[in-house]
Design an enzyme around this catalytic site. Structure first.
Site, PDB file in Angstrom:
ATOM      1  CB  SER A 199      -0.963  -0.036   1.190  1.00  0.00           C
ATOM      2  OG  SER A 199      -1.983   0.911   1.047  1.00  0.00           O
ATOM      3  CG  ASP A 253      -6.715  -2.861  -3.815  1.00  0.00           C
ATOM      4  OD1 ASP A 253      -7.398  -1.912  -3.384  1.00  0.00           O
ATOM      5  OD2 ASP A 253      -5.475  -2.919  -3.687  1.00  0.00           O
ATOM      6  CG  HIS A 283      -5.751  -2.181  -0.059  1.00  0.00           C
ATOM      7  ND1 HIS A 283      -4.948  -1.896  -1.141  1.00  0.00           N
ATOM      8  CD2 HIS A 283      -5.194  -1.518   0.992  1.00  0.00           C
ATOM      9  CE1 HIS A 283      -3.972  -1.091  -0.772  1.00  0.00           C
ATOM     10  NE2 HIS A 283      -4.095  -0.854   0.521  1.00  0.00           N
TER      11      HIS A 283
END
Length: 366
Positions: free
Chosen positions: A198, A304, A334
């Site tokens: 991320s 995601d 995610h």
């Protein structure tokens, strides 16, 4: 050393003490809340920040790094001036000699998260055995108190510290006491990989670009062999199809509103999401053809909201002539590998670890 927690559950005795930031009951006296991500962070009008105990901090001796586990871990100071520290992991036994080094940056939208969070500790403690490497998990400064490029600067400071460790035995000061010798002795510093998930993947990307541009000068005896970007957190003013249409379950780690809030808190005030630190494909960003990037592995989660943006990055890197491998994990969203919030999280995490191991092994031999 300061830790940035508010009331998190601490298990056992960490080597470095926690000093939570507590500024008044529920932010009383700090004005209205101007940014909030439920359960994680509140920012008040006067700039006061509350980080909430969503995930517990754990010491380096917790769980799968407890005595006799086969994985050793210890916390070390990287930069006393900024408070940046790192958690080091390595296999207890290295029968075939030294192993490659992964420099890891945690996720959290640049605004939350820690190398001490239990979910990151659990995930990274698997890497020494599953990916055949040592790990340096960096705890960088967070926004909005430290807006970008602070996290990128801290990433560079981590590589600088690593270069000092690599220089030990080459006639240069190690920059650390013998408390690091156990880890240093297990590391192949000529086989370094930058990795993150991320926001941490964004840090790994920008640090790789800076290093390629020579911003730390000569890296020898370090050698960066690759970058592993797990669901990299990038954005842009124009929405992608997955951002607009991918349904997110209630426990999703990243919604479109959450993404926008993170970027408002992380970017320099007044910036748009087409700032190069957010959108590396924007008109104002350096052309990928000009960035001396190492080979890249991009790990994409099918459910995601960042899926299409991640795939677009892969296409752009290939078009720029860069070496790119892409792996997509079906049925998960995610941060599935650390939050386990999908029923397929565990098998997909094992798939990802196998891909990472193969990438590290292939690039280490080249």
């Amino acid at each position: 050393m300061r830790r940035r927690r508010m009331g998190a559950l601490h298990v056992g005795e960490p080597r470095i003490s926690f000093q939570p930031q507590v500024g008044g009951k529920n932010g009383a006296g700090h004005g209205a809340v101007v940014e909030e991500i439920h359960g994680l962070i509140r920012v008040h009008k006067d700039g006061h920040v509350e980080r909430l105990p969503a995930i517990p901090d754990v010491p380096c001796t917790w769980g799968s790094t407890a005595a006799g586990s086969g994985v050793l871990a210890r916390d070390v100071v990287v930069d006393r001036a900024t408070g940046v520290w790192a958690r080091l992991y390595a296999p207890a036994n290295v029968p075939a000699g030294k192993v490659p080094v992964v420099v890891y940056f945690h996720g959290g939208g640049f605004c939350v998260g820690s190398a001490a969070w239990s979910c990151y500790h659990e995930f990274l403690a698997q890497l020494p055995a599953k990916a055949g490497c040592a790990v340096m998990s960096v705890d960088y400064r967070l926004a909005p108190e430290h807006r970008l490029p602070a996290a990128f600067d801290d990433g560079m400071a981590a590589v600088r510290w690593l270069r000092q460790q690599a220089g030990h035995g080459y006639g240069r000061s190690s920059g650390a006491s013998d408390e690091v010798a156990w880890w240093r002795g297990r590391c192949r510093f000529d086989r370094v990989f930058l990795m993150g998930d991320s926001a941490g993947a964004s840090i790994a990307f920008h640090v790789a670009a800076r290093l390629g541009q020579g911003q730390l000068g000569g890296l020898a005896p370090l050698c960066v062999k690759g970058a592993i970007l797990v669901q990299p957190f990038f954005g842009g003013e124009a929405r992608t199809a997955s951002e607009k249409t991918t349904p997110q379950p209630p426990r999703s780690a990243l919604s479109l509103a959450t993404s926008d809030s993170y970027w408002r808190m992380a970017l320099p005030s007044g910036s748009t999401r087409d700032h190069p630190w957010c959108n590396p494909l924007s008109r104002g960003a350096p052309r990928l053809e000009t960035l001396p990037l190492p080979p890249v592995l991009v790990c994409v989660a099918e459910a995601d909201i960042l899926r299409d943006r991640n795939l677009e990055l892969c296409r752009a890197l290939r078009k720029a002539g860069r070496s790119v491998e892409q792996a997509t994990y079906g049925g998960v969203g995610h941060a599935f590998q650390v939050l386990h919030n999908y029923h397929l999280s565990q098998p997909r995490t094992q798939e990802m670890l196998a891909h990472i191991r193969a990438f590290v092994a292939a690039r280490s031999s080249s």
